[in-house]
Design an enzyme around this catalytic site. Structure first.
Site: not given
Length: 883
Positions: A871, A709, A812, A712, A778-779
C-alpha cells in the site's frame, strides 16, 4: 431384527402356541386368514399376499387400515403400491429365481424382502442379503418338512437374514425330529458371558411408557416357561426358577420378550400387578418408583374412582357427566386459544386431566388409548379430516387465519390489506393474556376490551414486558421452507409448476407473464381505476422527491475530490400477497419506488387464482410501474425462483415485500446463501399500531385507528398510550372500540386481537413519547393538542400519522408514503421501503498530482503503521515520479 418369524399354518388351531408366538415377535398370516378369529388380535401381523391371490391394491390397503403392520406382496402388486403405501409397511415377496429382476422403483418402495426358496443354504441366501443391502431379508423354505436346527437359525441371522418357520414345525413341547420348541428357536442366537450361563434381563412396565422396574436374570428354562405361561418367570441365582408373585401376589403378565442387539441380554415388557416389582413393595427397584405425569394422574384418578372423598371435585366429575362434558369442551376451547408455549402447556394439562377422568370413569386405561393410537397410525387411507359442521361453524376467520399461518404452507395472505403479515410462529405481546380473558371475549355478548396498565405504578421489569413482541421461531420456519427452496433451486420451472398446482390449485403452462399485458387482464370498474391512478400519482410524487438530484461532490483538501452517486439496483423482485386477498396497494408501494429508482428489471411475484389468472387490479398496477415480468407463484417457492432464477424467471438482486411466515422465512434463508447473492428489504412481523391520545382526542377516531390494525389478524399488535386521561375518557374510548368492532365484518378476529392489546396510562406527553420510542411501532398515530410539535420528539417509528384527520389507512393506500414498514421493534434500526431502498451508492475519488503530494505522505505513514508495504509503495512510487 427378529430371530425368526412364524408363518401361520391354515390347519393350525393351537391357540396357546399362537398366543405364545405373539409374545416374542410378529406373526406372518396368509391373507385368507387375516380375519380369522383364532389369530391373536394384539399380535404384530405381517399379511402374506401370495402370487395366486386375487386381492386388488385397494383391498391390500384395507388390510393395513384394519391393523396389519406390514403386507408381503409379489412384484406386480408392489409396483402398484409403491409410493402409495409407506415403504416401511411393504415387504416384497420373491421366488429365488426372480430376485435379480426387481426394478429400482420397487426396490426403493419396500422396506425388505421375503424370498421363497426350496431349501436353506446359508451362504447362498446370504448373497441375497448383499443384493438387498440395507433392507431386511427373510427366507421361507418351501420344500422343507423338517424343523430347522438352531445352528441354521444362527447362521442365517449372522448373514442378516431371518428364517420364516411354518407353525406346523413349531411346538411348545420339547424339540424333536418334527418340531422345534419356540423358546429354542427364539434363543438360538443368545449368548452369555457369565460363568453360570444366565442372561441379564431388564424388566420394564408396559403401562408406564417402558419405565424400568428392575434387573433380574433368566435361563433357558425360565424364558421357555414365560413364553408358554405369559407370566414373569426368572432365574434366581440362589433358589432356581423364580415365578414372580407366586407368594407375594405381585404377578406380571408378559406383553413382549425381546433380545438386545448383541443377543446377550433380554427385555421383558410386563403389566405389573399388586404392590409392585420390588421386594420392598415399591413399583421399581430403582428408587421409590413414584409415578409421574399421566401415569401418576391415571393412578390417582383410578383410586379416586374407588374412594373419592365426599364433596371432592373429582367425585363431582365422576358423578355429574354433564359437568365433565362441559369442562372437556371448555378446556379444549381454551387450549385452541392459548398463544404462548406456557399457555399451551397449561391448557393442555387441564384438558388431559378432564379427558383422562372421562376415560377412567368408563374403565379405559392409558394403555387402551395407546393401542388405539397405534392402530390409527397403521391406517394408510385417511379421511379428509374436516371438522364436523357444529365445530367448523365456531371457527372464526381470525382463528382460521392463525391456524393456517402456523400449520400449513399458504401461498396467499388471508387478511387483506396485509402490509406486514406474521413473519413467524408467534406468541402475543405484551405478555400472555389470561386464557379467561380471551375465552370471555369469545362470547359474542362479552365486551371487547383491552387491558390497562399505569406507567407510574409498574416496576421496570413489567414495563419491559409491555414492550415485548412476538417470539420469532426463525430456525423452525427456515427448516420448513428449506426443502421447498431447494426443490425450486434444483428443478426450476418444473418445481414451480408442481408447487403452484399443489398449493395454489392452479395448472399453468408457464409460471411467467411478460408484457405487453393483454387488455382483458386489466379490466376494472372505473372508480377502482381512478382510485389506483390517484394513489399512483401521489406515491410517485413523494418517492420521486426522494431521488438524489445529482452526485455528492466534496473537495476534502486541495487536489482531492470525493464523490458519491446513486445507481439503481438492476433487478428487483416484488412479492405481492394474493389469492383471496386483492392487494394492488402493495404492488403500488413496491413498484413505484422501483420505477422511480430506475431499476432495469422489475419482477412482480404473486400467487395466481385457481384459473391461473392474476387479479386485474394487480395486473393494471404492474403495467403502470413497468413490470418486466409477472411470476405467478406464491410462498417460499416464489422467493426461491426470484433468488436463484429459472429458465423463465429472471434472477433478481433484491427481494421486497410482505408475506406470511413461509415467505419471510424463505427470504431470510436466501439472503444468507452466498450462491443466491440476493438481499431483502427488512424483517417482517404482525401489523402494529401505537396511538398516543390526550384530552383533545376524539374517542371515536382513536377507537377506529386501533381497530384498523386489530383487524389484520389475531396476532396484530395494538397499543393505546393515554396521556393524563381521566378514567371516564378511557372508558369512552373502550366503549367506542366495542361498539365499532361489533359493526365490522372482521369482528371475530378483533375478539381475539383486542383482548391481547393494551392501554398504557402516561402522566405526561414526555413519558408517552419515551414509551413509544422504546416500543418503536410500525405505525405511530398522534391524537394530540399540538401533534405537529410532537413529531420532533419521535426517534423510532415506521411512519407517523399527525393529528386527528390523518388515519393510518391513508398511508396504507394513497397519501404517498410507503406502507411497507419495519415491525417487531425494528424501527430502531430499519427505515420503511423508499426510493433509496432500490438504489445503491457508489463513491469515487480523483486525486491530482498536487493533491497526492499533500495526501500521499499521510497515506504512506498509515500503511507503514499497519505493516502493509505494498500500500505504501503504491503511493511512494508516484511521489518519486513527481519529485
Amino acid at each position: 431384527m427378529s430371530i425368526f418369524l412364524p408363518l401361520l399354518d391354515a390347519d393350525l388351531r393351537d391357540d396357546a402356541l399362537l398366543t405364545a408366538l405373539s409374545r416374542i415377535g410378529p406373526l406372518i398370516v396368509p391373507s385368507n386368514l387375516s380375519d380369522a378369529a383364532f389369530v391373536p388380535q394384539n399380535a404384530t401381523r405381517y399379511i402374506l399376499v401370495d402370487t395366486d391371490s386375487s386381492l386388488s391394491p385397494d383391498e391390500i390397503i384395507s388390510l393395513l387400515d384394519r391393523g396389519a403392520d406390514k403386507v408381503i406382496v409379489p412384484p406386480g402388486l408392489a409396483k402398484g403400491l409403491a409410493g402409495t403405501v409407506p415403504a416401511e409397511r411393504l415387504l416384497l415377496l420373491l421366488d429365488v429365481a426372480n430376485v435379480s429382476a426387481v426394478s429400482d422403483t420397487v426396490r426403493n418402495g419396500v422396506s425388505g424382502v421375503l424370498i421363497k426358496s426350496p431349501s436353506v443354504d446359508v451362504d447362498f441366501i446370504g448373497s441375497f442379503s448383499r443384493f438387498f443391502a440395507g433392507s431386511p431379508v427373510h427366507v421361507l423354505p418351501t420344500a422343507s418338512t423338517e424343523p430347522p436346527s438352531r445352528s441354521t437359525i444362527r447362521g442365517l441371522h449372522g448373514a442378516k437374514t431371518t428364517l420364516v418357520i411354518p407353525t406346523s414345525l413349531l411346538t411348545l413341547a420339547t424339540t424333536d425330529a418334527k418340531h422345534i420348541n419356540v423358546a429354542d428357536a427364539f434363543l438360538a442366537r443368545i449368548t452369555s458371558d457369565r460363568k453360570d450361563g444366565l442372561f441379564p434381563t431388564v424388566v420394564s412396565s408396559y403401562l408406564d411408557g417402558g419405565r424400568t422396574l428392575g434387573l433380574v436374570y433368566s435361563s433357558y428354562e425360565s424364558v421357555k416357561e414365560s413364553i408358554v405361561s405369559g407370566k414373569g418367570v426368572y432365574q434366581s441365582r440362589k433358589h432356581g426358577l423364580w415365578r414372580k408373585g407366586e407368594t407375594s401376589g405381585a404377578t406380571q403378565d408378559i406383553v413382549s420378550i425381546r433380545l438386545d442387539c448383541d443377543a446377550d441380554a433380554l427385555e421383558f415388557s410386563v403389566v405389573q400387578h399388586g404392590t409392585g416389582f420390588c421386594h420392598l413393595e415399591r413399583q421399581s427397584c430403582f428408587g421409590t418408583g413414584e409415578l409421574t405425569g399421566l401415569a401418576a394422574l391415571e393412578h390417582t384418578l383410578q383410586s379416586r374412582l374407588e374412594a373419592a372423598p365426599e364433596g371432592s371435585y373429582t367425585r363431582r366429575l365422576f358423578e355429574d357427566p354433564a359437568l365433565l362434558r362441559s369442562k372437556i369442551m371448555e378446556e379444549a376451547d381454551e387450549l385452541c386459544r392459548a398463544q404462548t408455549k406456557e399457555e399451551v402447556a397449561f391448557e393442555a394439562a387441564d384438558l388431559l386431566y378432564f379427558a383422562l377422568t372421562r376415560c377412567v370413569a368408563e374403565g379405559v386405561t392409558l394403555a387402551d388409548v395407546g393401542r388405539t393410537l397405534d392402530n390409527k397410525a397403521k391406517k394408510v387411507t385417511r379421511r379428509p379430516g374436516n371438522a364436523k359442521p357444529q365445530w367448523s361453524q365456531k371457527l372464526t376467520p381470525g382463528e382460521a387465519a392463525a391456524h393456517n399461518a402456523s400449520t400449513t404452507r399458504s401461498a396467499e395472505a388471508s387478511d387483506p390489506p396485509a402490509r406486514t403479515p406474521p413473519a413467524q410462529a408467534t406468541v402475543p405481546a405484551p405478555g400472555p393474556a389470561p386464557a379467561a380473558v380471551i375465552a370471555a371475549n369469545a362470547d359474542p355478548e362479552a365486551p371487547i376490551r383491552m387491558r390497562t396498565y399505569d406507567l407510574s405504578a409498574i416496576a421496570p421489569a413489567e414495563r419491559a414486558q409491555l414492550l415485548r413482541r412476538p417470539v420469532l421461531k426463525s430456525d423452525e420456519m427456515i427448516a420448513k421452507v428449506r426443502p421447498i427452496v431447494e426443490h425450486v433451486r434444483a428443478h426450476g420451472d418444473a418445481a414451480l409448476l408442481e408447487l403452484t398446482a399443489k398449493f395454489d390449485k392452479a395448472q399453468l403452462a408457464s409460471p411467467v407473464i411478460r408484457p405487453p399485458f393483454a387488455p382483458e387482464t386489466m379490466e376494472l370498474p372505473d372508480d377502482v381505476r381512478r382510485a389506483i391512478d390517484v394513489a399512483y400519482a401521489n406515491i410517485y410524487k413523494f418517492h420521486k422527491a426522494q431521488s438524489a438530484e445529482g452526485p455528492l461532490t466534496v473537495e476534502t483538501m486541495p487536489g482531492v475530490v470525493c464523490s458519491r452517486f446513486a445507481r439503481p439496483i438492476a433487478r428487483v423482485g416484488l412479492y405481492v400477497p394474493g389469492g383471496t386477498a386483492i392487494l394492488p396497494s402493495t404492488a403500488l408501494m413496491l413498484g413505484i419506488p422501483a420505477q422511480v429508482a430506475g431499476c432495469k428489471e422489475i419482477v412482480l411475484a404473486t400467487p395466481p387464482r385457481p384459473d391461473g389468472s392474476v387479479s386485474p387490479e394487480v395486473m393494471y398496477v404492474a403495467q403502470l410501474v413497468g413490470a418486466s415480468a409477472i411470476l405467478r407463484a406464491g410462498g417460499a417457492q416464489a422467493v426461491a425462483a426470484l433468488a436463484y432464477g429459472t429458465a423463465t424467471v429472471p434472477k433478481v438482486d433484491k427481494i421486497f415485500g410482505p408475506g406470511n411466515q413461509w415467505v419471510t422465512a424463505a427470504k431470510m434463508l436466501v439472503q444468507n446463501d452466498t450462491d443466491a447473492l440476493v438481499a431483502i428489504d427488512m424483517p417482517a412481523g404482525p401489523s402494529e399500531v401505537l396511538v398516543i391520545a390526550d384530552r383533545t382526542a376524539d374517542a371515536a377516531f382513536v377507537a377506529a385507528d386501533l381497530l384498523s390494525q386489530a383487524e389484520h389478524g389475531v396476532d396484530s399488535q395494538v397499543v393505546l398510550v393515554a396521556v393524563d386521561l381521566p378514567p371516564e375518557r378511557v372508558a369512552a374510548i373502550e366503549a367506542e372500540v366495542d361498539r365499532q368492532a361489533r359493526a365490522l365484518t372482521r369482528v371475530d378476529i378483533m375478539r381475539q386481537s383486542i383482548p391481547k392489546s393494551i392501554i398504557v396510562r402516561a402522566g405526561s406527553l414526555e413519558e408517552a413519547i419515551a414509551f413509544s420510542n422504546d416500543y418503536a411501532p410500525e405505525h405511530l398515530i398522534l391524537h394530540l393538542e399540538n401533534a405537529p410539535a410532537a413529531v420532533a420528539l419521535v426517534d423510532n417509528a415506521g411512519s407517523v400519522f399527525v393529528g386527528p384527520y390523518s388515519p393510518e389507512s391513508c398511508g396504507d393506500y394513497a397519501s404517498g408514503t410507503n406502507h411497507t414498514l419495519p415491525t417487531n421493534g425494528y424501527a430502531r434500526q430499519f427505515s420503511g421501503v423508499n426510493t433509496l431502498s432500490f438504489q445503491k451508492h457508489i463513491t469515487s475519488q480523483e486525486v491530482t498530482a498536487d493533491g497526492l503530494k499533500s495526501l500521499g505522505p499521510v497515506v504512506a505513514t498509515l500503511a507503514d503503521c499497519e505493516g502493509l508495504d505494498a500500500h505504501a509503495n503504491a503511493v511512494r512510487i508516484r511521489l518519486r515520479a513527481l519529485a
